[in-house]
Design an enzyme around this catalytic site. Structure first.
Site, mmCIF file in Angstrom:
data_model
loop_
_atom_site.group_PDB
_atom_site.id
_atom_site.type_symbol
_atom_site.label_atom_id
_atom_site.label_comp_id
_atom_site.label_asym_id
_atom_site.label_seq_id
_atom_site.Cartn_x
_atom_site.Cartn_y
_atom_site.Cartn_z
ATOM 1 N N GLY A 335 40.149 45.787 40.201
ATOM 2 C CA GLY A 335 40.342 45.756 41.650
ATOM 3 C C GLY A 335 41.508 46.611 42.072
ATOM 4 N N GLN A 336 41.592 46.846 43.383
ATOM 5 C CA GLN A 336 42.694 47.622 43.944
ATOM 6 C C GLN A 336 42.838 47.268 45.405
ATOM 7 O OE1 GLN A 336 42.476 51.832 43.282
ATOM 8 N NE2 GLN A 336 44.466 52.246 44.212
ATOM 9 N N GLY A 340 48.499 47.261 45.143
ATOM 10 C CA GLY A 340 48.396 48.028 43.907
ATOM 11 C C GLY A 340 47.090 47.734 43.193
ATOM 12 N N LYS A 341 47.042 48.034 41.907
ATOM 13 C CA LYS A 341 45.839 47.852 41.104
ATOM 14 C C LYS A 341 45.874 46.523 40.352
ATOM 15 C CE LYS A 341 45.200 52.832 40.463
ATOM 16 N NZ LYS A 341 45.122 53.958 39.494
ATOM 17 N N LYS A 356 48.414 42.093 38.256
ATOM 18 C CA LYS A 356 48.473 42.820 39.520
ATOM 19 C C LYS A 356 49.704 43.720 39.489
ATOM 20 C CE LYS A 356 48.400 41.670 44.479
ATOM 21 N NZ LYS A 356 48.424 40.539 45.421
ATOM 22 N N ASP A 452 46.417 35.629 55.823
ATOM 23 C CA ASP A 452 45.464 36.680 55.455
ATOM 24 C C ASP A 452 44.259 36.084 54.717
ATOM 25 O OD1 ASP A 452 44.537 39.293 55.481
ATOM 26 O OD2 ASP A 452 45.482 39.800 53.574
#
Length: 661
Positions: A335-336, A340-341, A356, A452
């Site tokens: 994921g990204q 970050g990645k 992460k 969020d």
């Protein structure tokens, strides 16, 4: 009949002729629809008025293009036409008397008030009074711009006019009074078309107009999509850029003349620059290669305040993280995001984790990093992603979580996902997510507002249990005041994801627990429909609400869920829409959300497994869902099949397969 109020109903077509046969009519409200054709004057011409009788006709913000008959209503009639194309027809007799401020909103200031105080037609040709000028009766030459929002995140403009004006003027480096929204009208999509006037500053005396370089600058900003990004207002397009009066002789086609005179100099300078740049790049690459090698062998520890105070979580070295991910091999990336990645890693004890890794030099990432460590180190709940540890070495910031093998909820809702979720499993995911947020609101010490919540931040473990993740934007709930009271909100800069963002939070910057309730309600709607929150210019809350109120909600239910009890679906849809109510005080608390989901789950038969095929169950009775049933009573064992219902065009088609997180 005395009153007809059909405002804000997205009606189209023309005004029915039968409205002229209502002798007792007192109020006709048709504002904010998509009505077209002429304005029929026989509505009042066929009526007889006594001294006390009055008729209010509100036709604002439609698409009426002409007047049918003579526009001379008696004094008993109040007619409002602002926001219609007919208001731009200067040849229509008396039209200006009924258009007023063409934004057509009672709660807006009368932007034309300065005109009423100044002598009419005293400005030169091509000039006009600046409506909101701080200098009374200031004449200036406006730039006229046709502008369209192609996919706004709202369907009602008045509450967002002020933020929109601030958005445009800040991008142009203008003062607010220099922008005037002349008219606006909703089009299919929905799209919002408007005509703007841009006025020069009051300091532009004596010319009272923009100079040519400023005109070119403004046009370049509009024509090249140079406005700062706004996911809320969405993409825009320039319809026209009209040059009249003192600007009539400006020729944009001549902008490239004379370029050839600098070609020789540019080539020479460019050649020298390329030679110097090549040398610099080679030097930098050699230094970076050495630096990477040096860091891989031995990294200097950075003892920050965060690493000294974090307890209960493991402190990983960079070497451990690199070994776990095969030196952050791209094959381990799962994921990204903005932070970050994310990599899948295996620790020395065979524990599988998600690592992460923040982008280097990201100031925002650093803030999210510190926030997430502090929060997650003291938050423990089965429906929250657990923090295993972190890495805090020079130049690196990493968070190490428990690994979620079934990825994100959005992966599973994708139209191209290999497997899908039946209704029972979606209900369990909704309940697990709500319990995780309830813990944050009521049991965490101090309480936390997530800020969020979205489908990509709800992860699924090996048993498809929902776990809320990503606390990078979280805020602590308000603390006790000196008098022992607790404020009901936190004032904060608006952050979050468009489509999930509480409208009240966006407008007031006041973050409350009901802001999280709204976002979770949007996730519930995603679970029920498979839609994205915003897709092809459509908003999921508006689409589901419209379908629900018209008794057509089955047409947008995700067709991959198979069969489900009708009453359970009805309660779930009703709950989701109540969470997304525009008024925060009308939304349920997170505790109420959990209790209602638990009640619906008890009504479900024990068939909540994940399936890639649809099982058949007894046929549905054919009744449409309504909002009339209460949460008491028992299920009638009526089932609905979503197999033969046409899905919405909002269904996701982005993620081709499920990627573990």
């Amino acid at each position: 009949m005395t009153t007809i109020d059909l405002s804000y109903n997205q009606l189209n077509g023309s005004i029915p002729g039968s409205f002229s046969g209502l002798p007792s009519l007192q109020t006709l409200s048709l504002q904010n629809n998509f009505l077209t054709g002429p304005v029929p004057t026989n509505v009042w011409q066929n009526m007889s008025f006594d001294a006390s009788a009055k008729l209010n006709i509100d036709l604002r913000n439609n698409a009426f293009s002409r007047i049918e008959g003579n526009l001379n209503p008696p004094v008993n009639v109040t007619l409002r036409l602002g926001g219609n194309p007919v208001c731009r027809n200067a040849n229509s007799l008396n039209i200006s008397l009924f258009c007023g401020s063409e934004s057509g909103e009672d709660d807006m200031p009368n932007l034309n008030s300065s005109k009423m105080e100044c002598k009419s037609q005293s400005c030169p040709m091509g000039y006009e009074y600046v409506p909101a000028s701080p200098v009374p009766c200031f004449c200036a030459a406006p730039l006229r711009i046709g502008y369209r929002l192609k996919s706004p995140s709202f369907s009602y403009f008045p509450p967002y006019i002020r933020p929109f004006e601030e958005y445009l003027t800040s991008s142009l480096n203008f003062s607010l009074y220099q922008l005037y929204i002349d008219t606006y009208v909703w089009e299919k999509g929905p799209r919002l078309r408007m005509y703007l006037k841009l006025f020069p500053s009051v300091n532009s005396i004596p010319s009272n107009s923009f100079n040519e370089s400023e005109v070119r600058r403004i046009r370049d900003i509009y024509a090249s999509w140079s406005f700062s990004g706004s996911d809320f207002f969405g993409p825009y397009e320039l319809l026209n850029f009209t040059l009249l009066g003192p600007y009539a002789n400006i020729d944009f086609g001549s902008e490239n003349k004379g370029i050839s005179t600098g070609i020789v100099v540019a080539v020479v300078v460019g050649g020298v620059a390329c030679a110097v740049a090549t040398s610099v790049i080679i030097t930098i690459l050699m230094k970076r290669r050495y630096a990477r090698h040096h860091r891989a062998v031995s990294r200097k520890r950075l003892s920050t305040k965060a690493s000294m105070k974090i307890e209960g979580v493991r402190d990983f070295t960079f070497k451990e993280a690199a070994l776990a991910t095969d030196n952050f091999n791209s094959s381990t990336q799962v994921g990204q995001g903005g932070y970050g990645k994310v990599y899948k890693g295996t620790l020395s004890d065979k524990t599988v984790v998600a690592i992460k890794r923040a982008e280097e030099g990201s100031l925002q990432g650093q803030k999210e990093f510190l926030t997430e460590i502090k929060l997650l180190s003291r938050l423990h709940h089965r429906n929250l992603v657990s923090l295993v540890g972190y890495c805090d070495e020079e130049g690196e910031q990493m968070l190490v979580y428990e690994f979620m093998p079934n990825g994100t909820l959005r992966d599973w809702l994708s139209a191209k996902a290999k497997n899908t979720l039946n209704f029972g499993m979606r209900l369990r995911i909704a309940l697990g997510s709500a319990k995780g947020i309830l813990y944050l609101h009521t049991e965490a010490n101090p309480p936390v507002f997530h800020r969020d919540i979205k489908a990509t931040n709800i992860l699924l473990d090996s048993n498809l249990n929902a776990k809320v993740s990503d606390f990078g934007l979280s805020r602590l709930a308000p603390v006790l005041e000196e008098d022992g009271t607790v404020p009901d909100h936190v004032s904060t800069v608006v952050k979050g994801t468009p489509g999930y963002l509480d409208p009240e939070y966006f407008l007031t910057h006041k973050l409350t627990d009901k802001s999280d309730v709204y976002s979770l309600g949007v996730v519930f709607l995603e679970l029920l429909t498979g839609m994205h929150p915003i897709w092809h210019g459509k908003n999921i809350v508006r689409e589901v609400k419209t379908a629900y109120e018209s008794g057509m909600v089955l047409s947008i239910i995700d067709s991959r869920m198979g069969w489900y009890p009708a009453e359970c679906m009805e309660r779930m849809v009703s709950l989701a829409l109540s969470c997304c109510n525009d008024e925060p005080e009308k939304r349920p608390s997170m505790l109420d959300v959990v209790r209602q989901l638990e009640y619906v789950l008890k009504m479900m038969p024990e068939t909540d497994s994940v399936s890639s095929s649809i099982e058949l169950v007894p046929l549905y009775s054919g009744k449409s869902l309504t909002s009339s049933s209460s949460y008491g009573g028992t299920s009638n064992e009526v089932y609905v099949s979503s197999l033969n219902v046409t899905g919405s065009d909002l269904v996701s088609g982005v993620i081709p397969s499920i990627s573990p997180r």
